[in-house]
Design an enzyme around this catalytic site. Structure first.
Site, PDB file in Angstrom:
ATOM      1  N   LYS A  68      27.510  42.525  36.280  1.00  0.00           N
ATOM      2  CA  LYS A  68      28.680  43.406  36.201  1.00  0.00           C
ATOM      3  C   LYS A  68      29.915  42.599  35.825  1.00  0.00           C
ATOM      4  CE  LYS A  68      31.898  44.899  38.941  1.00  0.00           C
ATOM      5  NZ  LYS A  68      32.999  44.956  37.955  1.00  0.00           N
ATOM      6  N   GLU A 116      36.063  44.970  35.250  1.00  0.00           N
ATOM      7  CA  GLU A 116      36.485  46.202  34.556  1.00  0.00           C
ATOM      8  C   GLU A 116      37.599  45.926  33.546  1.00  0.00           C
ATOM      9  OE1 GLU A 116      36.571  45.417  37.708  1.00  0.00           O
ATOM     10  OE2 GLU A 116      38.178  46.387  38.840  1.00  0.00           O
ATOM     11  N   CYS A 171      40.368  29.378  38.736  1.00  0.00           N
ATOM     12  CA  CYS A 171      40.105  29.213  40.174  1.00  0.00           C
ATOM     13  C   CYS A 171      40.434  27.802  40.632  1.00  0.00           C
ATOM     14  CB  CYS A 171      38.669  29.582  40.498  1.00  0.00           C
ATOM     15  SG  CYS A 171      37.470  28.711  39.504  1.00  0.00           S
ATOM     16  N   GLY A 215      35.214  35.598  42.380  1.00  0.00           N
ATOM     17  CA  GLY A 215      36.399  36.450  42.476  1.00  0.00           C
ATOM     18  C   GLY A 215      37.247  36.053  43.664  1.00  0.00           C
ATOM     19  N   GLU A 234      31.798  32.108  44.621  1.00  0.00           N
ATOM     20  CA  GLU A 234      32.767  31.147  44.068  1.00  0.00           C
ATOM     21  C   GLU A 234      34.113  31.838  44.138  1.00  0.00           C
ATOM     22  OE1 GLU A 234      35.310  29.739  42.343  1.00  0.00           O
ATOM     23  OE2 GLU A 234      34.419  29.639  40.344  1.00  0.00           O
ATOM     24  N   GLU A 254      46.782  31.918  47.060  1.00  0.00           N
ATOM     25  CA  GLU A 254      46.484  31.804  45.624  1.00  0.00           C
ATOM     26  C   GLU A 254      47.324  32.821  44.852  1.00  0.00           C
ATOM     27  OE1 GLU A 254      42.517  31.151  43.126  1.00  0.00           O
ATOM     28  OE2 GLU A 254      42.547  33.094  44.102  1.00  0.00           O
ATOM     29  N   THR A 295      37.353  40.089  48.310  1.00  0.00           N
ATOM     30  CA  THR A 295      36.180  40.787  47.780  1.00  0.00           C
ATOM     31  C   THR A 295      34.906  39.991  48.080  1.00  0.00           C
ATOM     32  OG1 THR A 295      37.584  41.707  46.057  1.00  0.00           O
ATOM     33  CG2 THR A 295      35.243  41.898  45.709  1.00  0.00           C
ATOM     34  N   GLY A 296      35.005  38.668  48.053  1.00  0.00           N
ATOM     35  CA  GLY A 296      33.848  37.831  48.379  1.00  0.00           C
ATOM     36  C   GLY A 296      33.330  38.128  49.777  1.00  0.00           C
TER      37      GLY A 296
HETATM   38  O1  TXE Z   1      39.592  40.123  42.057  1.00  0.00           O
HETATM   39  P1  TXE Z   1      38.266  40.737  42.663  1.00  0.00           P
HETATM   40  P2  TXE Z   1      40.830  40.831  41.328  1.00  0.00           P
HETATM   41  C1  TXE Z   1      41.560  36.049  42.731  1.00  0.00           C
HETATM   42  C2  TXE Z   1      42.949  35.780  42.205  1.00  0.00           C
HETATM   43  C3  TXE Z   1      43.421  37.140  41.799  1.00  0.00           C
HETATM   44  C4  TXE Z   1      42.801  37.984  42.882  1.00  0.00           C
HETATM   45  C5  TXE Z   1      42.663  39.451  42.580  1.00  0.00           C
HETATM   46  O2  TXE Z   1      43.741  35.295  43.256  1.00  0.00           O
HETATM   47  O3  TXE Z   1      44.806  37.239  41.781  1.00  0.00           O
HETATM   48  O4  TXE Z   1      41.543  37.398  43.083  1.00  0.00           O
HETATM   49  O5  TXE Z   1      41.901  39.655  41.389  1.00  0.00           O
HETATM   50  C6  TXE Z   1      34.504  43.043  41.497  1.00  0.00           C
HETATM   51  N1  TXE Z   1      32.104  44.916  45.652  1.00  0.00           N
HETATM   52  N2  TXE Z   1      40.540  35.794  41.722  1.00  0.00           N
HETATM   53  O6  TXE Z   1      41.305  41.979  42.125  1.00  0.00           O
HETATM   54  O7  TXE Z   1      38.535  42.038  43.328  1.00  0.00           O
HETATM   55  C7  TXE Z   1      35.494  43.344  40.404  1.00  0.00           C
HETATM   56  O8  TXE Z   1      35.164  44.560  39.756  1.00  0.00           O
HETATM   57  C8  TXE Z   1      31.611  44.231  44.614  1.00  0.00           C
HETATM   58  C9  TXE Z   1      39.958  34.478  41.741  1.00  0.00           C
HETATM   59  O9  TXE Z   1      40.473  41.096  39.930  1.00  0.00           O
HETATM   60  O10 TXE Z   1      37.669  39.682  43.505  1.00  0.00           O
HETATM   61  C10 TXE Z   1      35.345  42.104  39.534  1.00  0.00           C
HETATM   62  O11 TXE Z   1      34.192  42.222  38.720  1.00  0.00           O
HETATM   63  N3  TXE Z   1      32.376  43.814  43.588  1.00  0.00           N
HETATM   64  C11 TXE Z   1      38.859  34.341  40.837  1.00  0.00           C
HETATM   65  C12 TXE Z   1      35.139  40.991  40.565  1.00  0.00           C
HETATM   66  O12 TXE Z   1      34.683  41.659  41.741  1.00  0.00           O
HETATM   67  C13 TXE Z   1      33.695  44.083  43.609  1.00  0.00           C
HETATM   68  C14 TXE Z   1      38.708  35.178  39.659  1.00  0.00           C
HETATM   69  C15 TXE Z   1      36.378  40.179  40.894  1.00  0.00           C
HETATM   70  O13 TXE Z   1      37.373  41.021  41.380  1.00  0.00           O
HETATM   71  C16 TXE Z   1      34.270  44.789  44.684  1.00  0.00           C
HETATM   72  C17 TXE Z   1      39.340  36.478  39.796  1.00  0.00           C
HETATM   73  C18 TXE Z   1      33.415  45.212  45.734  1.00  0.00           C
HETATM   74  N4  TXE Z   1      33.871  45.880  46.802  1.00  0.00           N
HETATM   75  C19 TXE Z   1      40.243  36.720  40.777  1.00  0.00           C
HETATM   76  N5  TXE Z   1      35.598  44.899  44.446  1.00  0.00           N
HETATM   77  C20 TXE Z   1      38.132  33.047  40.757  1.00  0.00           C
HETATM   78  N6  TXE Z   1      37.524  32.586  41.826  1.00  0.00           N
HETATM   79  O14 TXE Z   1      38.061  32.450  39.698  1.00  0.00           O
HETATM   80  C21 TXE Z   1      35.850  44.287  43.258  1.00  0.00           C
HETATM   81  N7  TXE Z   1      34.693  43.795  42.752  1.00  0.00           N
END
Ligand code: TXE
Length: 499
Positions: free
Chosen positions: A184, A187, A293, A237, A259, A394, A241-242
């Site tokens: 996935k 979005e 990240c 992410g 990660e 972050e 959410t992790g």
């Molecule tokens: O991240 P999300 P977002 C951090 C960074 C950023 C913040 C918010 O600080 O400002 O996160 O970004 C999917 N069950 N990083 O809101 O929500 C979502 O659709 C399963 C760090 O975009 O973590 C996307 O595919 N999946 C980072 C993915 O999770 C879910 C990179 C990441 O989104 C979900 C990005 C759920 N309940 C953001 N909710 C890094 N480590 O590099 C969302 N997703």
């Protein structure tokens, strides 16, 4: 508009569909994507319903339980992955354009990402054919071997900052090991994943081995993390959410790798050439507009050179050419989305309210070549305190904080003083000090006198709340395998335990 804006060859105005069980299909709803460089509508993409996500999971399940992929020899799977890597190279310019158009980053960064993606498939194609497992000398009459086997169906949820590369980091080891996948993409940035599906179709990957579902977290991500038919979930992410993904995975205790983000320190001692340190600092935080990240977002600088470092850092950062990713002059692009831009601007306000000194930037750039795009200029805060939110959290944007230290132990204390532990760096000419400081930093990825070099051969992941497990290198392949011991009885006589 800049006159050097490239005219992309890739067509964005086309159907962007789901790829399930080897077939493209429309989703249940549609999302409008916006260009980060202009804020204007870019295209529409199809998004999956929960039922379509379940369908993709079932296809992956069937492909694993009954299909040919897991039963192929390692060499056969490798052959496919080598072809895939070649195809990605062949289509590199279109893929790079798509990545830039969709996510905003400068074209030169997208070009690196696409080349790295191809290399990731190549690396795991090579690795899977190398010797693995153990032969164990156990007491006779047994002979024991330890083998690695694929885990099964892998759910893979990736973010928007490196769309194709993050997909490659997950798909390449999973496929090499013989797993099947439901991927996935974010979005916000699904386009290169759909393009990859087209390549996989052209290369005739067996049905259901890879399925690509588009959609947001709650509708398309959560069912993957939750499903009892999925054996492993790999996520990149946010920490928040992790944690939700890990919770959802508890139902069937599927394997989980995470990660997550970071607030990584770059420690600079006064014995190091300050101009070189500043050069690396720019790269550490402003590459991909800070949406990395492992970005170096906290600069921990020795007291005696603090003022010089700040003034040189500001002077160089001022010169960074911000603009649309397709402009060949651009060095730093927009943020990925309006949401991310607002989040970053909010943090900048928080920093000012907390009393940090805004040395540079802090604004949205508008009008002219910026139009209504999501541009924030390079931002630097000095005079920060360790407990400020801009130091602890972050931001994921082009925002640097510069902290001051006196003595090695204070540098280490500050470096470790956040909930994160993804990356870290030290700059010094004293090799003993460099080693001592790096050993004391609680982070999974570290550099001495450098920043951001990422090698597919080396493990990637973090300490503390930066995640669970490692991607890349041999560790990344291990994370897509189960370990089995096989004990062979060489002399099967009655055991005589019971009369
Ligand atoms: O991240 P999300 P977002 C951090 C960074 C950023 C913040 C918010 O600080 O400002 O996160 O970004 C999917 N069950 N990083 O809101 O929500 C979502 O659709 C399963 C760090 O975009 O973590 C996307 O595919 N999946 C980072 C993915 O999770 C879910 C990179 C990441 O989104 C979900 C990005 C759920 N309940 C953001 N909710 C890094 N480590 O590099 C969302 N997703």
């Amino acid at each position: 508009m800049s006159q050097t804006l490239l005219a992309p060859k890739v067509k964005v105005n086309q159907k962007w569909q789901l790829w399930i069980n080897g077939k493209f299909e429309d989703g249940a709803s549609e999302r409008t994507l916006f260009s980060p460089a202009t804020g204007k509508e870019l295209c529409k993409v199809s998004e999956a319903s929960r039922e379509q996500v379940e369908k993709a999971i079932k296809a992956a399940r069937k492909a694993f339980d009954e299909g040919p992929w897991p039963k192929l020899t390692a060499a056969e799977r490798a052959q496919f992955l080598f072809k895939l890597a070649d195809k990605i190279d062949e289509k590199a310019s279109e893929l790079a354009e798509l990545e830039t158009i969709n996510g905003g980053k400068p074209l030169r960064e997208s070009q690196y990402d696409i080349a790295d993606s191809a290399n990731c498939f190549r690396y795991y194609a090579g690795l899977i054919t190398k010797p693995s497992g153990q032969a164990v000398n156990v007491p006779a009459p047994s002979f024991s071997t330890v083998v690695r086997e694929p885990i099964g169906v892998c759910g893979q949820i990736v973010p928007w900052n490196y769309p194709l590369l993050m997909a490659a980091w997950k798909l390449a080891p999973a496929l090499a090991a013989g797993n099947t996948c439901v991927l996935k993409p974010s979005e916000y940035t699904p386009l290169t994943a759909v393009y990859l599906a087209k390549i996989l179709e052209e290369l005739e990957l067996p049905q259901g081995v890879v399925n690509i579902v588009l959609g947001d977290g709650p509708t398309a991500g959560q069912p993957i993390a939750h499903s009892n038919l999925v054996d492993k979930v790999a996520f990149t992410g946010s920490v928040k959410t992790g944690k939700a993904v890990a919770q959802a995975a508890l139902g069937n205790l599927k394997k989980v790798t995470l990660e997550l983000g970071g607030k990584s320190p770059m420690v600079v001692f006064s014995d190091f050439d300050v101009d070189t340190a500043v050069d690396y600092a720019l790269f550490a935080i402003f590459c991909n507009a800070g949406q990395v990240c492992s970005a170096g977002s906290r600069f921990i600088v020795e007291e005696s050179i603090y003022d010089t470092f700040v003034s040189k850092f500001v002077a160089r950062a001022k010169k960074i050419r911000v603009g649309p990713g397709l402009d060949s002059e651009t060095e730093m692009g927009p943020l990925v989305s309006e949401t991310q831009m607002k989040r970053v601007l909010e943090y900048i306000q928080i920093g000012q309210k907390e009393g940090a000194k805004l040395e540079l930037g802090g604004e949205q750039l508008k009008g002219g070549k910026y139009g209504e795009g999501y541009f924030v200029n390079p931002t630097i805060f000095s005079n920060v305190k360790p407990n400020m939110r801009i130091v602890q959290e972050e931001i994921f944007g082009p925002v640097a904080v510069v902290q001051k230290f006196k003595g090695e132990s204070e540098a280490i204390k500050l470096a470790n003083d956040t909930p994160y532990g993804l990356a870290g760096a030290v700059f010094t000419s004293d090799v003993t000090r460099a080693y001592n400081v790096i050993k004391a930093i609680k982070a999974g990825i570290t550099w001495i006198n450098g920043y951001h070099n990422t090698y597919v051969e080396c493990p990637w992941g973090g300490y503390k709340q930066s995640g669970w497990g490692r991607e890349l290198g041999t560790f990344g392949l291990d994370a897509y395998t189960e370990i089995k011991q096989i004990n062979l009885n060489l002399d099967p006589q009655p055991i005589g335990w019971f009369e």
